[in-house]
Motif scaffolding. Sequence first.
Motif, PDB file in Angstrom:
ATOM      1  N   GLY A 200       0.765  -1.262  -0.051  1.00  0.00           N
ATOM      2  CA  GLY A 200       0.038   0.122   0.001  1.00  0.00           C
ATOM      3  C   GLY A 200       0.892   1.024  -0.051  1.00  0.00           C
ATOM      4  N   ALA A 201       1.997   1.212   0.794  1.00  0.00           N
ATOM      5  CA  ALA A 201       2.764   2.374   0.682  1.00  0.00           C
ATOM      6  C   ALA A 201       3.401   2.790  -0.640  1.00  0.00           C
ATOM      7  CB  ALA A 201       4.086   2.255   1.788  1.00  0.00           C
ATOM      8  N   HIS A 202       3.904   1.473  -1.268  1.00  0.00           N
ATOM      9  CA  HIS A 202       4.463   1.484  -2.666  1.00  0.00           C
ATOM     10  C   HIS A 202       3.377   2.292  -3.594  1.00  0.00           C
ATOM     11  CE1 HIS A 202       7.485  -2.041  -1.975  1.00  0.00           C
ATOM     12  NE2 HIS A 202       7.480  -1.072  -0.909  1.00  0.00           N
ATOM     13  N   VAL A 203       2.288   1.698  -3.595  1.00  0.00           N
ATOM     14  CA  VAL A 203       1.111   2.422  -4.531  1.00  0.00           C
ATOM     15  C   VAL A 203       0.863   3.741  -4.110  1.00  0.00           C
ATOM     16  CG1 VAL A 203      -1.227   1.968  -4.994  1.00  0.00           C
ATOM     17  CG2 VAL A 203       0.254  -0.103  -4.951  1.00  0.00           C
ATOM     18  N   GLY A 204       0.694   3.827  -3.014  1.00  0.00           N
ATOM     19  CA  GLY A 204       0.377   5.408  -2.744  1.00  0.00           C
ATOM     20  C   GLY A 204       1.631   6.376  -2.847  1.00  0.00           C
ATOM     21  N   GLY A 205       2.942   6.031  -2.954  1.00  0.00           N
ATOM     22  CA  GLY A 205       3.873   6.703  -3.472  1.00  0.00           C
ATOM     23  C   GLY A 205       3.951   6.698  -5.087  1.00  0.00           C
ATOM     24  N   ILE A 206       3.352   5.745  -5.724  1.00  0.00           N
ATOM     25  CA  ILE A 206       3.505   5.572  -6.980  1.00  0.00           C
ATOM     26  C   ILE A 206       2.465   6.550  -7.743  1.00  0.00           C
ATOM     27  CG2 ILE A 206       2.535   4.143  -9.243  1.00  0.00           C
ATOM     28  CD1 ILE A 206       4.241   1.972  -7.705  1.00  0.00           C
ATOM     29  N   VAL A 207       1.233   6.554  -6.981  1.00  0.00           N
ATOM     30  CA  VAL A 207       0.097   7.616  -7.445  1.00  0.00           C
ATOM     31  C   VAL A 207       0.313   8.928  -7.225  1.00  0.00           C
ATOM     32  CG1 VAL A 207      -2.352   8.099  -7.094  1.00  0.00           C
ATOM     33  CG2 VAL A 207      -1.578   5.623  -7.223  1.00  0.00           C
ATOM     34  N   ALA A 208       1.045   9.368  -6.028  1.00  0.00           N
ATOM     35  CA  ALA A 208       1.372  10.589  -5.810  1.00  0.00           C
ATOM     36  C   ALA A 208       2.242  10.884  -6.746  1.00  0.00           C
ATOM     37  CB  ALA A 208       1.671  10.649  -4.235  1.00  0.00           C
ATOM     38  N   GLY A 209       3.606  10.208  -6.896  1.00  0.00           N
ATOM     39  CA  GLY A 209       4.708  10.682  -7.908  1.00  0.00           C
ATOM     40  C   GLY A 209       4.033  10.993  -9.103  1.00  0.00           C
ATOM     41  N   GLY A 210       3.304  10.030  -9.624  1.00  0.00           N
ATOM     42  CA  GLY A 210       2.727  10.214 -11.152  1.00  0.00           C
ATOM     43  C   GLY A 210       1.903  11.406 -11.201  1.00  0.00           C
ATOM     44  N   PHE A 211       0.995  11.891 -10.012  1.00  0.00           N
ATOM     45  CA  PHE A 211       0.355  13.070 -10.267  1.00  0.00           C
ATOM     46  C   PHE A 211       1.310  14.293  -9.824  1.00  0.00           C
ATOM     47  CE2 PHE A 211      -1.858  16.448  -7.323  1.00  0.00           C
ATOM     48  CZ  PHE A 211      -2.914  16.806  -8.435  1.00  0.00           C
ATOM     49  N   LEU A 212       2.185  14.284  -8.746  1.00  0.00           N
ATOM     50  CA  LEU A 212       2.617  15.617  -8.416  1.00  0.00           C
ATOM     51  C   LEU A 212       3.807  15.982  -9.634  1.00  0.00           C
ATOM     52  CD1 LEU A 212       3.376  14.740  -4.867  1.00  0.00           C
ATOM     53  CD2 LEU A 212       2.039  16.576  -5.944  1.00  0.00           C
ATOM     54  N   VAL A 213       4.354  15.001 -10.456  1.00  0.00           N
ATOM     55  CA  VAL A 213       5.502  15.427 -11.258  1.00  0.00           C
ATOM     56  C   VAL A 213       4.886  16.184 -12.327  1.00  0.00           C
ATOM     57  CG1 VAL A 213       5.190  13.435 -12.804  1.00  0.00           C
ATOM     58  CG2 VAL A 213       7.219  14.583 -12.723  1.00  0.00           C
ATOM     59  N   VAL A 214       3.561  16.230 -12.682  1.00  0.00           N
ATOM     60  CA  VAL A 214       2.963  16.939 -13.751  1.00  0.00           C
ATOM     61  C   VAL A 214       2.929  18.540 -13.235  1.00  0.00           C
ATOM     62  CG1 VAL A 214       0.692  17.352 -15.072  1.00  0.00           C
ATOM     63  CG2 VAL A 214       1.468  14.987 -14.496  1.00  0.00           C
ATOM     64  N   ILE A 215       2.649  18.550 -11.919  1.00  0.00           N
ATOM     65  CA  ILE A 215       2.458  19.942 -11.694  1.00  0.00           C
ATOM     66  C   ILE A 215       3.693  20.548 -10.684  1.00  0.00           C
ATOM     67  CG2 ILE A 215       0.034  19.568 -11.064  1.00  0.00           C
ATOM     68  CD1 ILE A 215       0.482  19.425  -8.106  1.00  0.00           C
ATOM     69  N   MET A 216       4.921  19.777 -10.481  1.00  0.00           N
ATOM     70  CA  MET A 216       5.944  20.180  -9.903  1.00  0.00           C
ATOM     71  C   MET A 216       7.212  20.575 -10.809  1.00  0.00           C
ATOM     72  SD  MET A 216       5.687  18.649  -6.251  1.00  0.00           S
ATOM     73  CE  MET A 216       6.752  19.766  -5.369  1.00  0.00           C
ATOM     74  N   LYS A 217       7.192  19.832 -12.255  1.00  0.00           N
ATOM     75  CA  LYS A 217       8.220  19.950 -13.052  1.00  0.00           C
ATOM     76  C   LYS A 217       8.495  21.368 -13.809  1.00  0.00           C
ATOM     77  CE  LYS A 217       5.796  18.893 -17.184  1.00  0.00           C
ATOM     78  NZ  LYS A 217       6.111  19.971 -17.891  1.00  0.00           N
TER      79      LYS A 217
END
Length: 259
Positions: A200-217
């Motif tokens: 669950g921690a892995h999946v949570g990090g994956i989902v957050a990373g995929g979303f945040l990279v769009v707005i933080m790059k």
Amino acid sequence: MFIPLHDRNALKHIRRQYVTLGLIAANVITYALTSIMPETVFELGVYGLGFISAVAFQFAELDPSLVLVPEQATYVTYAFLHASWLHLGSNMLFLWVFGDNVEDAMGHFRFLVFYLLCAAAGALVHGLVMPTSEAPLIGASGAVSGVVAAYLMLHPKVRVWVLVFMRFPLPLPAFIPLLLWIGQQFFMLLFDTGSNVSWGAHVGGIVAGGFLVVIMKRRNVPLFDRSLVTPRAVEHRLVPVDPTPPKPEKKPSPVHWGR
């Protein structure tokens, strides 16, 4: 499934990945300090700094003598504790290979915020999956999973050397091993319910990373390797062009042998 070894992906916006190196150093130093402490002190640190779902979701209360930081801080502090050198080494290897280019795409400060948010998202999803668990969650896997997801969205075509099945080093486009790895995390979350690994921690990090990279790059950094960005070290220089057309060269007269 695979171990990342190296990627041929130069930095384009920063000279050095200071935050990535700092995070690796912080994790290594923390593990070194906890490994030389007595076992009772280490357990105190795990319960005081680890993320405990039952405490976070009000199903249990932590003994006041074990409290080291505010409850909300454990959404981040857990990510700097590791149970073994193998646990630490695997997480730091992923961070070493993939973290520098994600930091390059975001900048130092935003990458640090990104990393911590991915860690918090990993703890949150772990808690949602196991809300009554009283076992402390430790390890940087959630944050590192976010870094892997961001790298996949930024550089899916970059060649990455990976060690497949612990035996075969292969240079593969990043999307092949990373998509397989991400798919494995979701599969294990659904079907490996009795493991001591927090999928669950892995999946949570994956989902957050995929979303945040769009707005933080950075604005000029494309997703999915759609264009090439010239490295900062490369200078563009204007070469003066002589407007006078070159004079035609005189062709040598042919040489006749004999008549």
